[in-house]
Design an enzyme around this catalytic site. Structure first.
Site, PDB file in Angstrom:
ATOM      1  N   HIS A 155      50.131  -3.000  35.786  1.00 30.27           N
ATOM      2  CA  HIS A 155      51.580  -2.837  35.560  1.00 30.27           C
ATOM      3  C   HIS A 155      51.873  -1.646  34.634  1.00 30.27           C
ATOM      4  CE1 HIS A 155      51.888  -7.003  37.152  1.00 30.27           C
ATOM      5  NE2 HIS A 155      50.819  -7.193  36.396  1.00 30.27           N
ATOM      6  N   SER A 276      57.268  27.601  32.638  1.00 28.72           N
ATOM      7  CA  SER A 276      58.689  27.491  32.945  1.00 28.72           C
ATOM      8  C   SER A 276      59.345  28.852  32.738  1.00 28.72           C
ATOM      9  CB  SER A 276      59.327  26.461  32.024  1.00 28.72           C
ATOM     10  OG  SER A 276      60.720  26.695  31.901  1.00 28.72           O
ATOM     11  N   LYS A 282      56.441  25.362  27.821  1.00 26.47           N
ATOM     12  CA  LYS A 282      56.019  24.452  28.885  1.00 26.47           C
ATOM     13  C   LYS A 282      54.713  24.826  29.573  1.00 26.47           C
ATOM     14  CE  LYS A 282      58.650  21.721  30.911  1.00 26.47           C
ATOM     15  NZ  LYS A 282      58.496  20.281  31.001  1.00 26.47           N
ATOM     16  N   GLU A 289      51.764  17.833  41.163  1.00 24.14           N
ATOM     17  CA  GLU A 289      53.074  17.410  41.690  1.00 24.14           C
ATOM     18  C   GLU A 289      53.240  17.813  43.152  1.00 24.14           C
ATOM     19  OE1 GLU A 289      56.328  17.645  38.281  1.00 24.14           O
ATOM     20  OE2 GLU A 289      54.960  19.327  38.211  1.00 24.14           O
TER      21      GLU A 289
END
Ligand code: ARG
Length: 477
Positions: A155, A276, A282, A289
């Protein structure tokens, strides 16, 4: 004039010409198409349906067409519809009227089914090789991290401590199954539909088995209607590809989580991360992804072809031309993702101390405490309750289970003795989980060995198989 233009009095409308043409994408099948035509022509020559000299001329002509396509010197035209007719047209331009004999006893329907099988057989092998390489990478990582203590989750809540190596081996197990799935699909795919004709075979005495063996098939498809209209082999590849992507996507998701500041378990190598355009600080896990995102395309490819097939009456229907782009897209996507995932994993930095520190938090040794009591003959349900109450106590005090005094332990259960501290230690808890398939370092190392054996024995079997096929085909000559 069109190769099929005999019964037509008008030209095809320009919109239709563009609409039904598939050369823009099926040009990718030129190699398979020419290989199939060479096997067909050679067989026609051996049977005497065309003369051996004509067969030789056709084969030589096809080889030179292939060389020209490869050199980018052949004009493949939209108006000539698809790769099959383009190749035939180029052949006839090159060797004259004898080229028109190639299509004897054959239809584009069995031809395209053959081409796609040949294509997918090759791509299945490539995909399996990429899987093997990724698995080897995971096995190395598992070995390196056989004793890297890490939190295990259910979980997405801390559950029980494991080793990071064990976590990697879970993915190795998934990708090993994926390889098996592709291997199973390949066995069913490896039958030649050539000789199915348009739908009802042919009146020519083709030697189907002979042409099939020449193309490396295990045999011929058993029914001509099915031979031209079956695309199960493509659906099986797409299903296996969709499952591979699902596995890659789960792995990618963990990489994304682990590389976040909140988890801080890993740092991606600069070469496998991106920045970024506005936020200077970043470093994003874009590669992972994208792998996760591309999973959707491959699911789409599978659903697209399933939907094309649904409700098609026997035998060939032009709807089947829609099979190719889904297959090509899935092949490219799954292979690119498999390829990039390996170096992404190999180059990341693992923060062992942080993992071990997190593995000590969250009362993950509460099950070990319950097990300790159960081993001292406290019924497990009762032991669970005692451990639960002690977790509650620690929660109030803001400490870990192992920080309690012996007196506090004994107040909860008189059977607890000083050896409880050893039972609660992170390392002892994980090392004790050394059943086959468990997270203990010894179990992880055994799993790595078993996986290596599996890959090795399969590679040996494949080599033996290859040698046998090569020997068989020498016998035939
Ligand atoms: N381009 C076609 C395809 O991909 C080849 C078969 C065409 N057959 C036909 N009867 N129109 O399916």
């Amino acid at each position: 004039m069109k190769l099929w233009g005999g019964r037509f009095e008008k030209d095809t409308d320009a919109l239709v010409e563009d609409f039904h043409s598939s050369i823009a994408f099926d040009r990718r099948l030129y190699k398979q198409d020419i290989a199939g035509s060479i096997a067909h022509a050679a067989m026609l020559g051996r049977v005497g349906i065309i003369s051996p000299a004509e067969a030789a001329q056709i084969v030589a002509g096809l080889e030179s067409v292939r060389a020209d396509i490869e050199a980018g010197q052949a004009a493949l035209e939209t108006g000539t519809e698809d790769i099959h007719m383009n190749v035939e047209k180029l052949l006839t331009e090159r060797i004259g009227a004898v080229g028109k004999k190639l299509h004897t006893g054959r239809s584009r329907n069995d031809q395209v089914a053959l081409d796609l099988r040949l294509f997918l057989r090759e791509e299945t092998d490539k995909t399996r090789a990429l899987l093997a390489s990724l698995i080897h990478g995971l096995l190395e990582l598992a070995e390196t991290h056989a004793e890297t203590w890490a939190p295990g989750y259910t979980h997405l809540q801390k559950a029980q401590p494991i080793t990071l190596g064990h976590h990697f081996m879970a993915y190795a197990a998934m990708f090993l199954r994926d390889r098996g799935r592709l291997g199973d699909a390949r066995r069913r795919l490896n039958y030649s539909p050539l000789g199915s004709g348009a739908l009802a075979g042919t009146t020519f005495p083709l030697r189907r088995e002979e042409a099939a063996r020449e193309l490396g098939f295990a045999g011929v498809t058993p029914n001509s209607l099915d031979g031209v209209s079956d695309r199960d082999f493509a659906l099986e590849f797409l299903s296996a590809a969709a499952i591979i992507m699902m596995h890659l996507s789960r792995l990618a998701e963990e990489i994304i989580l682990w590389s976040s500041g909140e988890f801080g378990f890993i740092t991606l190598d600069d070469a496998y991360a991106t920045g970024s355009s506005i936020m200077p600080q970043k470093k994003n896990p874009d590669v992972a992804e994208l792998v996760r995102g591309k999973t959707g395309r491959v699911y789409g490819d599978l659903v697209a072809l399933l939907t094309v097939m649904k409700g098609l009456p026997l035998a060939y229907n032009k709807d089947l031309q829609e099979d190719k782009e889904s297959v090509f897209d899935a092949v490219d996507t799954v292979q690119k993702c498999l390829l990039i995932m390996k170096p992404l994993l190999e180059t990341m930095t693992v923060h062992r101390e942080r993992l071990a520190a997190e593995a000590k938090k969250g009362f993950m040794n509460a099950t070990d405490l319950a097990d300790y009591l159960a081993k001292k003959h406290v019924p497990f349900r009762e032991a669970h309750a005692v451990a639960g109450r002690l977790v509650l106590l620690c929660g109030r005090k803001g400490c870990a289970l192992e920080d309690l005094s012996l007196a506090e332990f004994q107040a909860a259960s008189p059977v607890i003795e000083a050896d409880v501290y050893e039972a609660l230690s992170l390392e002892a808890g994980v090392r004790a989980r050394d059943l086959p398939g468990g997270p203990a370092p010894a179990a992880v190392r055994a799993a790595v060995r078993a996986a290596r054996d599996e890959l090795r024995s399969e590679a040996e079997a494949a080599t033996e198989n290859g040698a046998r096929i090569a020997a068989d085909s020498e016998d035939m000559v």
